[in-house]
Design a protein around this motif. Structure first.
Motif, short mmCIF file in Angstrom:
data_model
loop_
_atom_site.label_atom_id
_atom_site.label_comp_id
_atom_site.label_asym_id
_atom_site.label_seq_id
_atom_site.Cartn_x
_atom_site.Cartn_y
_atom_site.Cartn_z
N THR A 81 -26.57 -9.46 -4.37
CA THR A 81 -25.43 -8.45 -4.27
C THR A 81 -25.51 -7.53 -5.64
OG1 THR A 81 -24.06 -9.76 -2.92
CG2 THR A 81 -23.07 -8.13 -4.15
N TYR A 96 -23.36 -3.50 -2.45
CA TYR A 96 -24.89 -3.51 -1.60
C TYR A 96 -25.16 -5.04 -1.57
CZ TYR A 96 -28.41 -0.53 0.09
OH TYR A 96 -29.39 0.46 0.79
N GLU A 110 -25.58 -4.99 3.76
CA GLU A 110 -24.19 -4.63 4.09
C GLU A 110 -23.67 -4.01 3.12
OE1 GLU A 110 -20.64 -7.44 5.54
OE2 GLU A 110 -20.96 -7.41 3.37
N LYS A 112 -20.28 -1.82 1.21
CA LYS A 112 -18.89 -1.24 1.28
C LYS A 112 -18.70 -0.19 0.18
CE LYS A 112 -17.31 -5.74 3.08
NZ LYS A 112 -16.52 -6.94 2.93
N GLN A 117 -13.01 -1.37 3.62
CA GLN A 117 -13.44 -2.82 3.90
C GLN A 117 -14.21 -2.92 5.07
OE1 GLN A 117 -12.21 -5.63 1.98
NE2 GLN A 117 -11.59 -3.98 0.80
N PRO A 119 -17.74 -2.56 6.68
CA PRO A 119 -19.04 -2.39 6.10
C PRO A 119 -19.98 -1.44 7.09
CG PRO A 119 -18.81 -4.45 7.11
CD PRO A 119 -17.28 -3.92 7.13
N GLU A 121 -23.95 -0.71 7.58
CA GLU A 121 -25.35 -1.27 7.69
C GLU A 121 -26.60 -0.49 7.22
OE1 GLU A 121 -26.74 -3.60 11.06
OE2 GLU A 121 -25.46 -5.16 10.50
#
Length: 179
Positions: A81, A96, A110, A112, A117, A119, A121
């Motif tokens: 992440t 990410y 995913e 954000k 909130q 997500p 893709e």
């Protein structure tokens, strides 16, 4: 008084039309760009599967080289992440996260953004053209649900905002893996 009554009726009708049209707009939006690079799938996969490499080719790192980044989870693959924060509106903040890593064909993320909130893709799909040539496709899929403002923004702005950035990022990625 009669003018005010008609003005309110016109405003109400326009508001209803905007709401109805908003619900008729697509709930989802897909953007993708592709490029062919003179590198093996393995080379490209290793570049995009490790988020610490992201700023080597990211189009957004050029916009704000002073953005801050933090990394959690494994160095690469599922669970890796990256979080970023920028004072520049074009970069913003978000996370990410790699949610699927299928060596050497696919890396799915995913994303954000800000306080959002829901997500989106993003994926890198790698196809071998020849041993040392790979077609790289970068995709973005967003689902706006019942958010009418997001549907309007997605319909009218997403392709124009994301498409050129993905093209620049793929050109940068090509330079890095061919370099």
């Amino acid at each position: 008084m009669k003018f005010l009554k008609w003005l309110l009726i016109i405003i109400a009708v326009l508001a209803v039309i905007l709401v109805v049209v908003g619900f008729l707009l697509p709930q989802t939006r897909h953007v993708e760009r592709s490029i062919t690079v003179a590198a093996t799938k393995d080379t490209v996969f290793n570049q995009v599967n490790n988020l610490k490499n992201f700023n080597n080719w990211s189009p957004w790192s050029d916009i704000d080289p002073n953005a801050s980044y933090s990394f959690t989870g494994p160095q690469s693959g599922v669970g890796a992440t990256m979080a970023w924060d920028s004072q520049m509106k074009e970069v913003g903040s978000g996370t990410y996260k790699i949610v699927e890593s299928n060596y050497p064909n696919l890396v799915k993320f995913e994303m954000k953004f800000g306080q959002e909130q829901t997500p989106a893709e993003s994926s890198f799909i790698l196809e071998e053209i020849s041993y040392a040539e790979t077609r790289v496709t970068w995709t973005l899929d967003a689902d706006f649900g019942n958010d009418l403002i997001a549907r309007y923004m997605g319909f009218f702005l997403m392709e124009k905002a994301i498409g050129p950035q993905y093209e620049k990022g793929l050109d940068n990625l090509k330079d890095v893996v061919e370099g």
